[in-house]
Design an enzyme around this catalytic site. Sequence first.
Site, short mmCIF file in Angstrom:
data_model
loop_
_atom_site.label_atom_id
_atom_site.label_comp_id
_atom_site.label_asym_id
_atom_site.label_seq_id
_atom_site.Cartn_x
_atom_site.Cartn_y
_atom_site.Cartn_z
N GLU A 265 0.87 -1.18 0.00
CA GLU A 265 0.00 0.00 0.00
C GLU A 265 0.90 1.22 0.00
OE1 GLU A 265 -3.12 -0.20 -0.26
OE2 GLU A 265 -3.59 -2.22 0.44
N CYS A 299 -2.74 8.59 2.73
CA CYS A 299 -2.31 8.18 1.38
C CYS A 299 -3.47 8.42 0.41
CB CYS A 299 -1.78 6.77 1.35
SG CYS A 299 -2.90 5.59 2.00
C1 UN1 Z 1 -4.06 5.59 4.61
O1 UN1 Z 1 -4.06 6.79 4.36
O2 UN1 Z 1 -3.00 4.95 4.76
O3 UN1 Z 1 -9.68 5.87 3.05
C2 UN1 Z 1 -5.29 4.82 4.83
C3 UN1 Z 1 -9.16 6.47 4.00
C4 UN1 Z 1 -8.93 5.71 5.28
C5 UN1 Z 1 -7.68 4.92 5.23
C6 UN1 Z 1 -6.53 5.64 4.69
N1 UN1 Z 1 -10.05 4.82 5.48
O4 UN1 Z 1 -8.82 7.63 3.93
#
Ligand code: UN1
Length: 512
Positions: A265, A299
Amino acid sequence: MPDKARKEILKPLDIEEISPGAFDGEWFGSGEPLGVISPIDGKPIATVTQASEEDYERVAAAAYDAFLEWRAIPAPKRGEIVRLIGNALREKKELLGKLVTLEMGKILAEGEGEVQEMIDVCDFAVGLSRQLYGLTLKSERPDHRMMEQWHPLGPIGVISAFNFPVAVWAWNFAVAAVCGDATIWKPSSKVPLTAIASTKIAAEVLKENGVPGAVASLVIGRGKDVGERLINDPRVRLVSFTGSTVMGKRVGEVVGARLGKTILELGGNNAVIVSDRCNITNALQTVLFGAVGTAGQRCTSTRRVIIQEKAFEEFVGKLVGTYQQVKIGNPLDDGVLVGPVIDTACVEAYFAAIEACKKEGGELLYGGAAYADAPFDSGTYVVPTIMEAENRYDIVQRETFAPILYVMPYSTIEEAVALHNGVPQGLSSAIFTDDVYEAEYFVSDRGSDCGIANVNIGTSGAEIGGAFGGEKETGGGRESGSDSWKQYMFRQTNTISWAKEIHLAQGIKFEL
Ligand code: UN1
């Protein structure tokens, strides 16, 4: 921040002033001390005794033994344990959410939101524990039956990032646990206390139910001591890694070289397309949450907005107006929407990106400065920034983990999608439109190339029930919902004969 507030959070979560950083059923640690700093005020919170290389070995051996025991327990019974962990998290939601805020800096609503994701994925995993289904298939041979079974895989390595210090572990742990796997968690060294607190919550439930604690193992330590060992360890059949593309490539190479499995990820560069035919108020609110929420450190954060040229000026004008109203400050306080970024290295990256964008011809429309009324002199408060930029700029092509949003115009939807896809990353994406053609085009085969593509909602804030992850440089991994569980198990094809005589496949005759 008053020491009282720290005590009110740390004490009830059983975080000591000096906490051991390894857990295999017992807490221990013989490595170097790690001072934990709150980004809120730049002051120390507590110290963690990190895991050494030997400590890693002890944890990995225990996790392997725990796996052998755990996989023999029926899956729905494993689900029952995960249900109890979900309940324990419900009880501690507010406290753990506060610790996330204290240690990571996101606002309280988002800290609690993260714990909610942990609870949600536990619920999801409980249901899953009564499924974990395979197929039955028709055999070409008479009186034969073919089926697929899914079996527990082994200890799973989870390497998580600072920005989602607890939710990402839970996505992996809860699903891996019902699948019959033990988990070895290496959290980011920037946020070890939330990892200790989460592990303690899970460990208590495991202990009460006579399950080996090493099902939820933890190793807090330096990359070169424990991270490298973890990714090189042949016992660890799957490594789920969240972090930068640079680090993810290394993890992919090392684990791939030993033919282990990975869930990667990695970076995102998420965009929202804003059509001239959409609800502008909703689009504004959504872009704001996506771009400045978590101080731009998800992210899934919105990094680019691609706006239809007829709506460009109005939308950008209004967006600047909304940014002006955003309250920046202590994330523990009510009404604050933007807290500090994680550390001063992030602030440096923020300024460097703004400068780089200007150099390439970009124009600063809002922000671009340290926050003048910061509640503490930690040097970690910045003003969320909007820049007009071109998609081709080198800096726009890269992910900067800070609240910087690039805006750019488009004329046709086809051009908008080309701009949208014209970056190396492919995590999350969105379009705001009331036009069926545009919406369907965006999610069609010719549309967004991201793992997540939304219509009339933003790029961040995905639900755990969907498979989470992205394509291209984002790494191709999927975790939490849908059929992501399959990665935590191995598939076995079984062919069973109940025929009175032998039948070979392909009609081969091989007789004496
Ligand atoms: C991340 O930013 O690593 O969709 C995960 C989202 C959250 C998870 C983000 N449920 O923004």
